[in-house]
Design an enzyme around this catalytic site. Structure first.
Site, short mmCIF file in Angstrom:
data_model
loop_
_atom_site.label_atom_id
_atom_site.label_comp_id
_atom_site.label_asym_id
_atom_site.label_seq_id
_atom_site.Cartn_x
_atom_site.Cartn_y
_atom_site.Cartn_z
N ASP A 1 19.96 -17.38 -12.72
CA ASP A 1 19.97 -16.66 -13.99
C ASP A 1 19.20 -17.43 -15.07
O ASP A 1 19.76 -17.86 -16.07
CB ASP A 1 21.41 -16.35 -14.43
CG ASP A 1 21.47 -15.38 -15.60
OD1 ASP A 1 20.46 -14.69 -15.87
OD2 ASP A 1 22.53 -15.32 -16.24
N GLU B 1 26.57 -12.66 -6.50
CA GLU B 1 26.03 -13.59 -7.49
C GLU B 1 24.78 -14.34 -7.02
O GLU B 1 23.87 -14.57 -7.81
CB GLU B 1 27.10 -14.61 -7.89
CG GLU B 1 28.23 -14.03 -8.71
CD GLU B 1 27.83 -13.72 -10.15
OE1 GLU B 1 26.74 -14.14 -10.59
OE2 GLU B 1 28.63 -13.07 -10.84
#
Length: 195
Positions: free
Chosen positions: A84, A71
């Protein structure tokens, strides 16, 4: 409660697209292991928190480390704890080492704790456990290891997007999320994150 053993989960590892993050000329389990190894230096500063949270939730620390690796590359890809970027929302979609989805149109979670805190790891691991349990309910005939892999995929894109074991990653980021995370977890398990 046992959620299955990560070492027994079948995996094909990272896709070519995922392994390109590190300009690796190969994909698969070997690439996942290499990326986990690359992140291991940064990961070491979180090891005691990872072990503590893993023990408290019954989740192998290696799996938590693997999700952190995939991640956020152990924090290396974050901007002030955020990741993100969503140009449509003009906001970040995810928070912390394990990238808890804060997008109201996605996971809709409220970020808890500092980006690298034990509180954050507890929140994210709790979300993972919830998804594993949902996959257990959805697919009661699957082995614990298959349910674990399905839960890993669901952590990435929600349990409603897991339709079969054979296509577990068909809707995940890179179409390899659970396979890559599993392979990274197997590397971390063999390299000091066995709990």
């Amino acid at each position: 409660m046992s959620y299955g053993q990560i070492r027994l989960v079948e995996t094909s590892g990272a896709s070519g697209a995922t392994s390109q993050q590190d300009n690796l000329g190969y994909s698969g389990v070997k690439a996942s292991h290499k990326m986990a190894e690359i992140d291991s230096g940064r990961m070491s500063k979180y090891k005691s928190k990872i072990n503590k949270v893993g023990q408290s939730y019954g989740i192998e620390p290696a799996l938590i480390a693997a999700i952190i690796s995939r991640e956020s590359r152990a924090g290396n890809q974050l901007k002030d704890g955020w990741g993100d970027w969503n140009p449509q929302r003009q906001a970040y979609n995810a928070w912390g080492l394990m990238q808890v989805d804060v997008n109201p149109n996605g996971g809709g979670h409220t970020a808890v704790g500092g980006w690298d805190s034990e509180d954050h790891l507890r929140q994210a691991t709790g979300i993972l456990v919830t998804f594993i349990e949902r996959i257990r309910t959805k697919f009661p005939g699957w082995s614990k290891e298959k349910q674990l892999k399905g839960g890993i995929a669901a952590y990435n894109m929600g349990d409603k997007n897991v339709h079969s074991y054979e296509g577990v990653d068909e809707n995940t980021t890179g179409r390899d999320y659970s396979n890559d995370v599993t392979a990274r977890a197997q590397w971390y398990r063999d390299n000091g994150y066995s709990g």
